[in-house]
Design an enzyme around this catalytic site. Sequence first.
Site, mmCIF file in Angstrom:
data_model
loop_
_atom_site.group_PDB
_atom_site.id
_atom_site.type_symbol
_atom_site.label_atom_id
_atom_site.label_comp_id
_atom_site.label_asym_id
_atom_site.label_seq_id
_atom_site.Cartn_x
_atom_site.Cartn_y
_atom_site.Cartn_z
ATOM 1 N N THR A 1 -23.461 95.238 54.329
ATOM 2 C CA THR A 1 -22.983 93.873 54.079
ATOM 3 C C THR A 1 -22.392 93.323 55.361
ATOM 4 O O THR A 1 -21.831 94.069 56.157
ATOM 5 C CB THR A 1 -21.917 93.833 52.967
ATOM 6 O OG1 THR A 1 -22.441 94.385 51.786
ATOM 7 C CG2 THR A 1 -21.381 92.442 52.702
ATOM 8 N N GLY B 1 -22.846 91.965 43.455
ATOM 9 C CA GLY B 1 -21.643 92.579 44.000
ATOM 10 C C GLY B 1 -20.589 91.554 44.349
ATOM 11 O O GLY B 1 -20.664 90.380 43.954
HETATM 12 N N1 GLY Z 1 -20.015 94.896 49.028
HETATM 13 C C1 GLY Z 1 -21.378 94.650 48.813
HETATM 14 C C2 GLY Z 1 -21.841 95.006 47.479
HETATM 15 O O1 GLY Z 1 -21.172 95.736 46.769
HETATM 16 O O2 GLY Z 1 -22.904 94.577 47.124
#
Ligand code: GLY
Length: 316
Positions: free
Chosen positions: A168, A198
């Site tokens: 990410t 997410g």
């Molecule tokens: N932090 C990115 C996700 O959990 O998709």
Amino acid sequence: MIIVGSSNARVGLPLGMAVLRRGGSALDAVEAAIRAVESNPDDHTVGLGGLPNLLGVVELDASIMDGRTRAAGAVAAVRGFEHPISIARRVMEELPHAFLVGEGAERFARECGFPPAELLTPEAQAIYQRGIRGEGTGEVRYGEAILRAMASRLAMQPERASGRDAGTVNVIALDGEGHLASGVSTSGFAWKYPGRVGDSAVIGAGNYCDDRYGAAACTGRGEIAIRAATAHTVVEHLSRGDSPEEAGRKAMEALNELADPFFSAMNVVVLAPDGRHAAFSSLTAATYAVMDERSPEVREIPRTFVPVRADGAGRA
Ligand code: GLY
């Protein structure tokens, strides 16, 4: 003027800083920086080249927030477009909505004229197939239990399934007029259940920005950032007068109040309206990327290590 981000933002920060140096807005800088990361095929956690869901389809989440107004735009589970951050910005600026998902987000992207793109690169497909076949290296072993659970829900029987929960991109910018903006983009949890969203697209969870107090953005285990509203929690602490270092640490430590048997990692980047910044990780030796108006190049700085067990033991 300053722009900060997760370490994988380093390919985009010079573009964002160029926007700020020309007098551009924090929003433009964040979008430019994140687009560069979304186009990086070597980053298997964002945009083109991102790892796919359990069925082998790349689904992207992104959000952007304007600290001047706290306007926000987000898209989730978007297929077939390389730049979800730009779609999220158009949602914020052109619709009376803050969040579009799936087919609706894709329809809107087409209406806006975003070109369709094939996002699954041969390399990402090979990693996906290795994971499905259980040949993952240490790099892709994380999340095995989650994949098993998801796989059984889909009536699949991988013998030794493996997965990973990482990546990410976060970018936060402070422009010459003193305004903040923050953005997050991701291909999400690799081998995720189709339709899983997410924290990256969830305002308050993975992204929050308020000119008055500061901004925060997260990478790592999205489900726990959603449950703890981690990015907003950081900004809430800033609003009470905490420094970025104190605010981020408190938000990280609060994760221990929750039990998450699948917890992997949490990472937070924080930027205050006066340019102070800090970043945190539950992993040792993690870094973040920083560039200010005087920097000739991106600096990579160690994050503060905050151990997180997320076993619920920190419950009051
Ligand atoms: N932090 C990115 C996700 O959990 O998709």
